[in-house]
Design a protein around this motif. Structure first.
Motif, mmCIF file in Angstrom:
data_model
loop_
_atom_site.group_PDB
_atom_site.id
_atom_site.type_symbol
_atom_site.label_atom_id
_atom_site.label_comp_id
_atom_site.label_asym_id
_atom_site.label_seq_id
_atom_site.Cartn_x
_atom_site.Cartn_y
_atom_site.Cartn_z
ATOM 1 N N GLU A 89 17.003 24.377 -15.717
ATOM 2 C CA GLU A 89 18.284 24.610 -16.207
ATOM 3 C C GLU A 89 18.771 26.287 -15.559
ATOM 4 N N LEU A 92 19.755 25.734 -12.166
ATOM 5 C CA LEU A 92 21.238 25.055 -12.192
ATOM 6 C C LEU A 92 22.276 26.282 -12.425
ATOM 7 N N TRP A 96 25.402 26.968 -9.864
ATOM 8 C CA TRP A 96 26.809 27.220 -10.181
ATOM 9 C C TRP A 96 27.522 28.423 -9.902
ATOM 10 N N PHE A 99 28.143 28.137 -6.510
ATOM 11 C CA PHE A 99 29.462 27.417 -6.028
ATOM 12 C C PHE A 99 30.351 28.143 -6.145
ATOM 13 N N LYS A 131 37.916 21.140 -11.032
ATOM 14 C CA LYS A 131 37.748 20.039 -11.565
ATOM 15 C C LYS A 131 36.143 19.614 -11.456
ATOM 16 N N ILE A 132 35.583 19.925 -10.224
ATOM 17 C CA ILE A 132 34.285 19.510 -10.021
ATOM 18 C C ILE A 132 33.494 20.717 -11.019
ATOM 19 N N LEU A 133 33.741 21.871 -11.230
ATOM 20 C CA LEU A 133 33.135 22.868 -12.214
ATOM 21 C C LEU A 133 33.408 22.099 -13.350
ATOM 22 N N GLU A 134 34.551 21.782 -13.758
ATOM 23 C CA GLU A 134 34.701 21.188 -15.343
ATOM 24 C C GLU A 134 33.820 20.125 -15.442
ATOM 25 N N ASP A 135 33.815 18.971 -14.577
ATOM 26 C CA ASP A 135 32.996 17.866 -14.772
ATOM 27 C C ASP A 135 31.682 17.952 -14.874
ATOM 28 N N GLN A 136 31.222 18.755 -13.731
ATOM 29 C CA GLN A 136 29.678 18.787 -13.355
ATOM 30 C C GLN A 136 28.942 19.952 -14.159
ATOM 31 N N CYS A 137 29.589 20.859 -14.579
ATOM 32 C CA CYS A 137 28.940 22.193 -15.057
ATOM 33 C C CYS A 137 29.224 22.426 -16.498
ATOM 34 N N GLY A 139 31.427 20.241 -18.634
ATOM 35 C CA GLY A 139 31.501 19.027 -19.540
ATOM 36 C C GLY A 139 31.921 18.970 -20.713
#
Length: 233
Positions: A89, A92, A96, A99, A131-137, A139
């Motif tokens: 974790e 990860l 991000w 990222f 949107k990638i940040l919202e979906d993948q990180c 949630g």
């Protein structure tokens, strides 16, 4: 306790990252405001390579660059941890944070000085990355760190305040609730945290600063010479 000092510049979200982390750790520090148009001897001495803020000085030793400073704060003052204990974790979270540095910075540099139709194009590109940040990180969590804020929230904190001023200066919204609903909710949640809400620059002053900065960028772009066929591509 060894003296802690932070060299900063009031509009910088990178400086506020450090302020928030220190406040969350209950670390006492002295803040020194810098005039970046006339850099102090202190700044040049403690950050001779980059000559930028933020710079954290702890016990006479300097640490530069906000992400490096955040890691230093986490290791030096382990109370109220900002990174997960689990190694996976934690990795990860670092992914991000990186990222944002790699993916968002070039898009931001295109969005902020954009004019005309370029603004909508740049805003859409920004939304795709967010949107990638919202979906993948993020949630369905309240914060990137779960139910409480952590280092990833701190790193993306500029989206919760500074970016609103930038959107107003540019004239095109990016974090629309219809497009980025969970990120929009995260913005509201973060601004309700007392450490964040109590440590923010004045909105009107920040908006004026960004409007002036944008005008200078747009003006500089308009005076650039048009490349000829003999110029390098």
């Amino acid at each position: 306790m060894e003296e802690v000092k932070l060299l900063g510049f009031w509009p910088s979200p990178f400086v506020y990252r450090v302020i928030w982390a220190l406040r969350l750790k209950d670390v006492q520090f002295d803040y020194v405001e810098e005039d970046l148009s006339n850099k102090s001897e202190l700044l040049l001495r403690y950050n001779p390579v980059l000559k930028k803020v933020p710079v954290l000085i702890h016990g006479g030793k300097a640490i530069a660059e906000s992400l490096v400073i955040l890691e230093y704060i986490e290791e030096t003052w382990p109370q109220n941890p900002l990174l997960p204990k689990d190694p996976h974790e934690k990795a990860l979270a670092r992914f991000w944070m990186q990222f944002g540095l790699e993916k968002m910075r070039p898009i931001h540099q295109a969005y902020f000085p954009a004019i005309g139709e370029e603004r909508e194009k740049a805003a859409k590109q920004y939304q795709e990355v967010l949107k990638i940040l919202e979906d993948q990180c993020l949630g369905d969590q309240r914060f990137f760190g779960g139910e409480t804020i952590g280092m990833v929230d701190i790193v993306y904190g500029m989206l919760a305040y500074w970016f609103e001023c930038m959107e107003e200066a540019v004239g095109v919204k990016v974090i629309e609730p219809s497009i980025l609903p969970r990120l929009h909710a995260w913005v509201k949640n973060l601004k309700q945290v007392s450490v964040i809400n109590d440590n923010l620059p004045h909105h009107g002053k920040l908006l004026a600063y960004y409007k002036t900065s944008r005008e200078k960028l747009v003006s500089a772009r308009s005076t650039l010479p048009t490349p000829s066929n003999h110029d390098a591509s």
